[in-house]
Design a protein around this motif. Sequence first.
Motif, PDB file in Angstrom:
ATOM      1  N   TYR A  87       0.847  -1.194   0.000  1.00  0.00           N
ATOM      2  CA  TYR A  87       0.000   0.000   0.000  1.00  0.00           C
ATOM      3  C   TYR A  87       0.883   1.245   0.000  1.00  0.00           C
ATOM      4  N   SER A  97       1.813   4.689  -2.046  1.00  0.00           N
ATOM      5  CA  SER A  97       1.270   5.636  -3.007  1.00  0.00           C
ATOM      6  C   SER A  97       2.267   6.767  -3.227  1.00  0.00           C
ATOM      7  N   TYR A 108      -0.914   4.359  -6.757  1.00  0.00           N
ATOM      8  CA  TYR A 108      -1.391   3.820  -5.495  1.00  0.00           C
ATOM      9  C   TYR A 108      -1.231   2.299  -5.504  1.00  0.00           C
ATOM     10  N   ASP A 109      -1.304   1.709  -4.334  1.00  0.00           N
ATOM     11  CA  ASP A 109      -1.116   0.257  -4.208  1.00  0.00           C
ATOM     12  C   ASP A 109       0.139  -0.199  -4.958  1.00  0.00           C
ATOM     13  N   CYS A 141       4.136   7.629   0.159  1.00  0.00           N
ATOM     14  CA  CYS A 141       3.360   7.417   1.380  1.00  0.00           C
ATOM     15  C   CYS A 141       3.122   5.923   1.514  1.00  0.00           C
ATOM     16  N   TYR A 193       1.127   2.824   3.957  1.00  0.00           N
ATOM     17  CA  TYR A 193       0.332   2.363   5.086  1.00  0.00           C
ATOM     18  C   TYR A 193       1.302   1.749   6.090  1.00  0.00           C
TER      19      TYR A 193
END
Lengths: 110, 122
Positions: free
Chosen positions: A34, A36, A51-52, A91, A93
């Motif tokens: 995750y 991005s 993303y992802d 970024c 998670y």
Amino acid sequence: QSALTQPRSVSGSPGQSVTISCTGTSSNVGGFDYVSWYQQYPGKAPKVMIYDVSKRPSGVPDRFSGSKSGNTASLTISGLQAEDEAEYYCCSYAGSYTWVFGGGTKLTVL
Amino acid sequence: QVQLVESGGGVVQPGGSLRLSCAASGFTFSNYGMHWVRQAPGKGLEWVAFIRYDGINKFYADSVKGQITISRDNSKNTLYLQMNSLRAEDTAVYYCAKDGYQYDSCGYHENWGQGTLVTVSS
């Protein structure tokens, strides 16, 4: 929640390719798919580019691609154009509904 | 199209409080988690807080725990950020951002508002 590590700056000539790295730990980048990437022009809001790890939102040119290996994610911009000159942030998670950003990379198109 | 409009920023004295709002439109607000992200002048982005779609669960960066409260009113399509005991280092542009996935999230920040500037100064 330490920031992810990005190079302060990268540069390339029009038409060339550049890669921006984003290094974290097994608690964030390495632990989840995750990641991005965001593009930000001065005085403007960020815009998601990837993303992802490697998915591209509609409208983002396919010159932008993302990948990940271990604790390091990468954003590659091929066929550099003048309008790609901007700040780029990764970024990740980080578990338990928390996120961590990188410090940002200034891309200069020579 | 998705629109996020922040308001409530301004100049506040150290130790003061401020409540930011983010008015959302163009999507089913109650289906999406929402984030606050801030950016100090000349600095990078910092994730601040996340609230799940139903408003029940809230999560914070360690740097703001106990100082900041995120909330939402799904009947008004509005996200809030209550900030207390403000310090100079809280000076930043505060952005609200919509999560990229409905209902649950390990997600990303799909849409951003234009930001609202909070300045903590005497």
